[in-house]
Structures are given as structure tokens and as C-alpha cells.
Design a protein around this motif. Structure first.
Motif, PDB file in Angstrom:
ATOM      1  N   SER A  28      -1.574 -41.997 -16.175  1.00  0.00           N
ATOM      2  CA  SER A  28      -1.171 -43.201 -16.893  1.00  0.00           C
ATOM      3  C   SER A  28      -1.439 -43.098 -18.389  1.00  0.00           C
ATOM      4  CB  SER A  28      -1.916 -44.420 -16.338  1.00  0.00           C
ATOM      5  OG  SER A  28      -3.306 -44.286 -16.544  1.00  0.00           O
ATOM      6  N   LYS A  29      -1.971 -41.943 -18.825  1.00  0.00           N
ATOM      7  CA  LYS A  29      -2.324 -41.791 -20.239  1.00  0.00           C
ATOM      8  C   LYS A  29      -2.355 -40.316 -20.618  1.00  0.00           C
ATOM      9  CE  LYS A  29      -5.954 -42.953 -23.509  1.00  0.00           C
ATOM     10  NZ  LYS A  29      -7.225 -43.617 -23.730  1.00  0.00           N
ATOM     11  N   VAL A  30      -1.828 -40.018 -21.800  1.00  0.00           N
ATOM     12  CA  VAL A  30      -1.974 -38.686 -22.387  1.00  0.00           C
ATOM     13  C   VAL A  30      -3.197 -38.738 -23.288  1.00  0.00           C
ATOM     14  CG1 VAL A  30      -0.963 -36.965 -23.936  1.00  0.00           C
ATOM     15  CG2 VAL A  30       0.491 -38.147 -22.292  1.00  0.00           C
ATOM     16  N   HIS A  31      -4.165 -37.874 -23.019  1.00  0.00           N
ATOM     17  CA  HIS A  31      -5.378 -37.833 -23.834  1.00  0.00           C
ATOM     18  C   HIS A  31      -5.179 -37.037 -25.112  1.00  0.00           C
ATOM     19  CE1 HIS A  31      -7.984 -39.811 -20.999  1.00  0.00           C
ATOM     20  NE2 HIS A  31      -7.610 -38.989 -20.035  1.00  0.00           N
ATOM     21  N   CYS A  32      -4.428 -35.931 -25.015  1.00  0.00           N
ATOM     22  CA  CYS A  32      -4.208 -35.116 -26.210  1.00  0.00           C
ATOM     23  C   CYS A  32      -2.990 -34.225 -26.034  1.00  0.00           C
ATOM     24  CB  CYS A  32      -5.438 -34.274 -26.536  1.00  0.00           C
ATOM     25  SG  CYS A  32      -5.795 -32.983 -25.335  1.00  0.00           S
ATOM     26  N   ILE A  33      -2.466 -33.793 -27.162  1.00  0.00           N
ATOM     27  CA  ILE A  33      -1.390 -32.812 -27.227  1.00  0.00           C
ATOM     28  C   ILE A  33      -1.850 -31.739 -28.202  1.00  0.00           C
ATOM     29  CG2 ILE A  33       0.997 -32.346 -27.898  1.00  0.00           C
ATOM     30  CD1 ILE A  33       1.624 -35.306 -27.334  1.00  0.00           C
ATOM     31  N   CYS A  34      -1.793 -30.491 -27.775  1.00  0.00           N
ATOM     32  CA  CYS A  34      -2.107 -29.371 -28.657  1.00  0.00           C
ATOM     33  C   CYS A  34      -0.887 -28.471 -28.715  1.00  0.00           C
ATOM     34  CB  CYS A  34      -3.307 -28.595 -28.141  1.00  0.00           C
ATOM     35  SG  CYS A  34      -4.831 -29.550 -28.190  1.00  0.00           S
ATOM     36  N   ALA A  35      -0.649 -27.890 -29.875  1.00  0.00           N
ATOM     37  CA  ALA A  35       0.533 -27.061 -30.048  1.00  0.00           C
ATOM     38  C   ALA A  35       0.259 -25.958 -31.063  1.00  0.00           C
ATOM     39  CB  ALA A  35       1.711 -27.911 -30.503  1.00  0.00           C
ATOM     40  N   GLY A  41       1.841 -19.281 -36.326  1.00  0.00           N
ATOM     41  CA  GLY A  41       0.511 -19.563 -35.814  1.00  0.00           C
ATOM     42  C   GLY A  41      -0.128 -20.867 -36.235  1.00  0.00           C
ATOM     43  N   ARG A  42       0.592 -21.712 -36.962  1.00  0.00           N
ATOM     44  CA  ARG A  42      -0.006 -22.999 -37.337  1.00  0.00           C
ATOM     45  C   ARG A  42      -0.318 -23.791 -36.071  1.00  0.00           C
ATOM     46  NH1 ARG A  42       2.453 -27.852 -41.147  1.00  0.00           N
ATOM     47  NH2 ARG A  42       0.643 -29.186 -40.922  1.00  0.00           N
ATOM     48  N   THR A  43      -1.513 -24.364 -36.017  1.00  0.00           N
ATOM     49  CA  THR A  43      -1.915 -25.117 -34.832  1.00  0.00           C
ATOM     50  C   THR A  43      -1.976 -26.611 -35.136  1.00  0.00           C
ATOM     51  OG1 THR A  43      -4.268 -24.826 -35.314  1.00  0.00           O
ATOM     52  CG2 THR A  43      -3.240 -23.202 -33.874  1.00  0.00           C
ATOM     53  N   TYR A  44      -1.771 -27.396 -34.086  1.00  0.00           N
ATOM     54  CA  TYR A  44      -1.791 -28.852 -34.178  1.00  0.00           C
ATOM     55  C   TYR A  44      -2.616 -29.400 -33.024  1.00  0.00           C
ATOM     56  CZ  TYR A  44       2.456 -27.992 -36.945  1.00  0.00           C
ATOM     57  OH  TYR A  44       3.364 -27.550 -37.865  1.00  0.00           O
ATOM     58  N   SER A  45      -3.298 -30.481 -33.282  1.00  0.00           N
ATOM     59  CA  SER A  45      -4.052 -31.172 -32.240  1.00  0.00           C
ATOM     60  C   SER A  45      -3.932 -32.673 -32.478  1.00  0.00           C
ATOM     61  CB  SER A  45      -5.518 -30.739 -32.271  1.00  0.00           C
ATOM     62  OG  SER A  45      -6.233 -31.371 -31.255  1.00  0.00           O
ATOM     63  N   PHE A  46      -3.461 -33.381 -31.467  1.00  0.00           N
ATOM     64  CA  PHE A  46      -3.263 -34.826 -31.563  1.00  0.00           C
ATOM     65  C   PHE A  46      -4.076 -35.502 -30.473  1.00  0.00           C
ATOM     66  CE2 PHE A  46       0.562 -32.665 -33.002  1.00  0.00           C
ATOM     67  CZ  PHE A  46       0.750 -33.220 -34.258  1.00  0.00           C
ATOM     68  N   GLY A  47      -5.081 -36.241 -30.866  1.00  0.00           N
ATOM     69  CA  GLY A  47      -5.930 -36.946 -29.919  1.00  0.00           C
ATOM     70  C   GLY A  47      -5.532 -38.404 -29.803  1.00  0.00           C
ATOM     71  N   PRO A  48      -6.381 -39.186 -29.152  1.00  0.00           N
ATOM     72  CA  PRO A  48      -6.101 -40.619 -28.997  1.00  0.00           C
ATOM     73  C   PRO A  48      -5.765 -41.261 -30.348  1.00  0.00           C
ATOM     74  CG  PRO A  48      -8.039 -40.012 -27.746  1.00  0.00           C
ATOM     75  CD  PRO A  48      -7.671 -38.811 -28.579  1.00  0.00           C
TER      76      PRO A  48
END
Length: 83
Positions: A28-35, A41-48
Motif C-alpha cells: 500500500s506504500k512505496v518506501h523508496c525508489i533508487c536508480a 553512473g549518476r545515482t538517485y535515491s528518493f525516500g518518503p
């Protein structure tokens, strides 16, 4: 062993993973998305609080790559964010 054709070797891609609060039938919820961008090689992190930004990044990618993306990640995103 069969070789894998490199027909997409020069295609930019976004490798990604999501974490949720359960399996596909109960999440029922996405806690995070990492890419990570390929190449580059650039990295991304999306939290709450930043999941929408992560979804925008996924939507803008020319090619998405993920482990189990067809059976979990993509269906979970569509389930939880149908728009």
C-alpha cells in the motif's frame, strides 16, 4: 553458452528498484525508489516525501531496467500510482 546480442548497448537506460511495505497483493506504500543511470553512473535515491520525484524520473527514462521489474516493481507502481 549462448551470447546475448548487444543491440541496446548504446541505449541510455535507468536501472531502478523500489521498496514497498509488502508483496504485490498487499502493498500500500512505496518506501523508496533508487536508480542509477547507464552509462554515466549518476545515482538517485528518493525516500518518503519524494516518491513523486522518483516516479517522474522513471517516466522520463528512455529505457527502464530492473530485477523482477515486470513481475513486481512496475505492477506495484501502477497499482499504487495509477495516474
Amino acid at each position: 553458452m549462448a551470447s546475448i546480442p548487444d543491440t541496446h548497448a548504446d541505449t541510455p537506460a535507468l536501472l531502478f528498484d523500489i521498496e514497498t511495505d509488502g508483496l504485490l497483493d498487499s502493498c500500500s506504500k512505496v518506501h523508496c525508489i533508487c536508480a542509477k543511470e547507464y552509462p554515466g553512473g549518476r545515482t538517485y535515491s528518493f525516500g518518503p516525501g519524494h516518491i513523486e520525484e522518483g516516479l517522474e524520473l522513471l517516466a522520463s527514462a528512455p529505457l527502464l531496467v530492473s530485477h523482477n521489474g515486470l513481475c513486481f516493481d512496475s505492477p506495484a507502481v501502477v497499482k499504487l500510482y495509477p495516474d
